[in-house]
Motif scaffolding. Sequence first.
Motif, PDB file in Angstrom:
ATOM      1  N   LYS A  62      52.018  37.342  37.043  1.00 50.46           N
ATOM      2  CA  LYS A  62      52.048  38.226  38.208  1.00 50.46           C
ATOM      3  C   LYS A  62      51.080  37.792  39.309  1.00 50.46           C
ATOM      4  N   ASN A  63      49.814  37.529  38.958  1.00 51.69           N
ATOM      5  CA  ASN A  63      48.791  37.141  39.937  1.00 51.69           C
ATOM      6  C   ASN A  63      48.017  35.946  39.412  1.00 51.69           C
ATOM      7  N   ILE A  64      47.580  35.069  40.313  1.00 53.54           N
ATOM      8  CA  ILE A  64      46.767  33.925  39.924  1.00 53.54           C
ATOM      9  C   ILE A  64      45.632  33.717  40.921  1.00 53.54           C
ATOM     10  N   ALA A  65      44.550  33.123  40.438  1.00 53.68           N
ATOM     11  CA  ALA A  65      43.425  32.756  41.289  1.00 53.68           C
ATOM     12  C   ALA A  65      42.802  31.494  40.724  1.00 53.68           C
ATOM     13  N   ALA A  66      42.478  30.558  41.596  1.00 52.57           N
ATOM     14  CA  ALA A  66      41.898  29.303  41.127  1.00 52.57           C
ATOM     15  C   ALA A  66      40.940  28.750  42.162  1.00 52.57           C
ATOM     16  N   THR A  67      39.824  28.229  41.692  1.00 56.60           N
ATOM     17  CA  THR A  67      38.899  27.486  42.532  1.00 56.60           C
ATOM     18  C   THR A  67      37.991  26.738  41.588  1.00 56.60           C
ATOM     19  N   GLY A  68      37.174  25.861  42.121  1.00 52.56           N
ATOM     20  CA  GLY A  68      36.327  25.072  41.224  1.00 52.56           C
ATOM     21  C   GLY A  68      37.182  24.383  40.184  1.00 52.56           C
ATOM     22  N   TYR A  69      36.900  24.650  38.924  1.00 54.75           N
ATOM     23  CA  TYR A  69      37.618  23.974  37.847  1.00 54.75           C
ATOM     24  C   TYR A  69      38.122  24.961  36.805  1.00 54.75           C
ATOM     25  N   HIS A  70      38.398  26.174  37.197  1.00 55.37           N
ATOM     26  CA  HIS A  70      39.001  27.121  36.269  1.00 55.37           C
ATOM     27  C   HIS A  70      40.071  27.939  36.982  1.00 55.37           C
ATOM     28  N   THR A  71      40.952  28.515  36.171  1.00 54.09           N
ATOM     29  CA  THR A  71      42.073  29.280  36.688  1.00 54.09           C
ATOM     30  C   THR A  71      42.144  30.613  35.950  1.00 54.09           C
ATOM     31  N   THR A 113      43.703  42.996  39.984  1.00 51.04           N
ATOM     32  CA  THR A 113      43.418  42.011  41.020  1.00 51.04           C
ATOM     33  C   THR A 113      42.337  41.061  40.534  1.00 51.04           C
ATOM     34  N   ILE A 114      42.469  39.780  40.844  1.00 52.64           N
ATOM     35  CA  ILE A 114      41.488  38.788  40.413  1.00 52.64           C
ATOM     36  C   ILE A 114      41.113  37.864  41.559  1.00 52.64           C
ATOM     37  N   ALA A 115      39.921  37.300  41.473  1.00 51.06           N
ATOM     38  CA  ALA A 115      39.474  36.284  42.409  1.00 51.06           C
ATOM     39  C   ALA A 115      38.529  35.346  41.665  1.00 51.06           C
ATOM     40  N   ALA A 116      38.490  34.102  42.095  1.00 46.66           N
ATOM     41  CA  ALA A 116      37.662  33.111  41.417  1.00 46.66           C
ATOM     42  C   ALA A 116      36.689  32.476  42.390  1.00 46.66           C
ATOM     43  N   GLY A 117      35.424  32.446  42.008  1.00 42.02           N
ATOM     44  CA  GLY A 117      34.426  31.692  42.732  1.00 42.02           C
ATOM     45  C   GLY A 117      34.299  30.314  42.113  1.00 42.02           C
ATOM     46  N   GLU A 118      33.301  29.573  42.546  1.00 43.80           N
ATOM     47  CA  GLU A 118      33.140  28.210  42.035  1.00 43.80           C
ATOM     48  C   GLU A 118      32.993  28.188  40.522  1.00 43.80           C
ATOM     49  N   ASN A 119      32.128  29.040  40.007  1.00 48.44           N
ATOM     50  CA  ASN A 119      31.922  29.129  38.563  1.00 48.44           C
ATOM     51  C   ASN A 119      31.789  30.576  38.110  1.00 48.44           C
ATOM     52  N   HIS A 120      32.393  31.494  38.848  1.00 45.91           N
ATOM     53  CA  HIS A 120      32.385  32.889  38.440  1.00 45.91           C
ATOM     54  C   HIS A 120      33.732  33.535  38.759  1.00 45.91           C
ATOM     55  N   THR A 121      33.978  34.667  38.140  1.00 49.45           N
ATOM     56  CA  THR A 121      35.253  35.359  38.289  1.00 49.45           C
ATOM     57  C   THR A 121      34.997  36.829  38.575  1.00 49.45           C
ATOM     58  N   ILE A 122      35.831  37.426  39.420  1.00 46.67           N
ATOM     59  CA  ILE A 122      35.716  38.833  39.776  1.00 46.67           C
ATOM     60  C   ILE A 122      37.093  39.463  39.609  1.00 46.67           C
ATOM     61  N   ALA A 123      37.124  40.714  39.194  1.00 49.48           N
ATOM     62  CA  ALA A 123      38.402  41.383  39.002  1.00 49.48           C
ATOM     63  C   ALA A 123      38.278  42.874  39.261  1.00 49.48           C
ATOM     64  N   ILE A 124      39.398  43.484  39.604  1.00 46.99           N
ATOM     65  CA  ILE A 124      39.493  44.926  39.766  1.00 46.99           C
ATOM     66  C   ILE A 124      40.539  45.433  38.773  1.00 46.99           C
ATOM     67  N   LYS A 125      40.219  46.538  38.108  1.00 44.02           N
ATOM     68  CA  LYS A 125      41.184  47.159  37.202  1.00 44.02           C
ATOM     69  C   LYS A 125      42.013  48.199  37.963  1.00 44.02           C
ATOM     70  N   THR A 126      43.045  48.697  37.313  1.00 46.14           N
ATOM     71  CA  THR A 126      43.934  49.652  37.967  1.00 46.14           C
ATOM     72  C   THR A 126      43.242  50.951  38.338  1.00 46.14           C
ATOM     73  N   ASP A 127      42.104  51.244  37.701  1.00 43.31           N
ATOM     74  CA  ASP A 127      41.360  52.456  38.038  1.00 43.31           C
ATOM     75  C   ASP A 127      40.393  52.259  39.194  1.00 43.31           C
ATOM     76  N   GLY A 128      40.409  51.045  39.807  1.00 41.89           N
ATOM     77  CA  GLY A 128      39.538  50.765  40.946  1.00 41.89           C
ATOM     78  C   GLY A 128      38.144  50.314  40.579  1.00 41.89           C
ATOM     79  N   SER A 129      37.865  50.111  39.293  1.00 44.13           N
ATOM     80  CA  SER A 129      36.545  49.630  38.879  1.00 44.13           C
ATOM     81  C   SER A 129      36.438  48.119  39.091  1.00 44.13           C
ATOM     82  N   LEU A 130      35.215  47.647  39.282  1.00 44.67           N
ATOM     83  CA  LEU A 130      34.926  46.254  39.600  1.00 44.67           C
ATOM     84  C   LEU A 130      34.281  45.564  38.402  1.00 44.67           C
ATOM     85  N   TRP A 131      34.717  44.335  38.108  1.00 38.32           N
ATOM     86  CA  TRP A 131      34.231  43.580  36.954  1.00 38.32           C
ATOM     87  C   TRP A 131      33.938  42.147  37.373  1.00 38.32           C
TER      88      TRP A 131
END
Length: 224
Positions: A62-71, A113-131
Motif C-alpha cells: 500500500k505505502n512505501i518509503a525509502a532513503t539511505g540504504y533501507h526501505t 503512514t511511513i517516512a524514512a530518514g537517512e538511518n531512522h524511520t518515522i510512522a503514524i498509526k491509524t489513531d494518529g499516534s507518532l512512532w
Amino acid sequence: MFDFLVPLHLCERSIQPLNHTVALKTDGTLWAWGGNNLSQLGDGTTTTRNTPIRIGTANDWKNIAATGYHTIAIKTDGTLWAWGRNTHGQLGDGTTTTRSTPTQIGTATDWQTIAAGENHTIAIKTDGSLWAWGNNNYGQLGDGTITNRSTPRQIGTETDWQTIAGAGLHTVALKTDGSLWAWGDGTNGQLGDDTFLAKTIPTQIGTDTDWKTIGHGRYHTVAI
C-alpha cells in the motif's frame, strides 16, 4: 527539553549517494531498482539492478518509503515491513542485522503512514499516534534522547499527527490542525525555528495553522 549541539564524534555525515528506488504498481505489486549493496532492494541479493525488478509475489502493498540504504513499507492489512541496512536499528525488528527481503516488523496491523530518514524511520498509526526508531544521534526520533532505538517507540502521547517527512538527520511533521513541527539536526537551519541547534523533541515552528504539504532535502526543508 533543552537545545544542544552534538559532539563531533557522534556525527554521521556519509558522503555516499542515496542510490535506490522503489515503486508500487496499481495492482499492488512492489518493484525496485538501483544500488543494492546492502540489500535495500529486497530481492534477496546484493546485486545492483538497472531496470525495475519485482520484489516477491505479494500484491497487497500500500505505502512505501525509502532513503539511505533501507526501505519501509505498509501492506493493505496495516502490517509494517522493512529491509536493507539496519546498523542503527532503523528497520525496527529489534536487531541491527541487515535484511535482504521484506521482514515484518512486530505484529501490529494499524500502521498508516511511513517516512524514512537517512538511518531512522518515522510512522503514524491509524489513531494518529507518532512512532520512531533507528539512529538518534541528533534527536531525530523526537523522544527527548540521543539514544538509538531498534523497535518502534511512541513519541509523546498526542494523537493528532497527520503527515511526516524524514530527512537526512531531521524530521518534519504536520498535525491535523495545520501546525508545523520539526526536530533533530538543525545545524543548517533546516528545522526552521530561527536557530542552528538540534532539537530532541517535536518543536512547533511558528504559529501558523495553514500548512498543507511538507518535503525535505538532506539539509533543508520545504513546505506549502
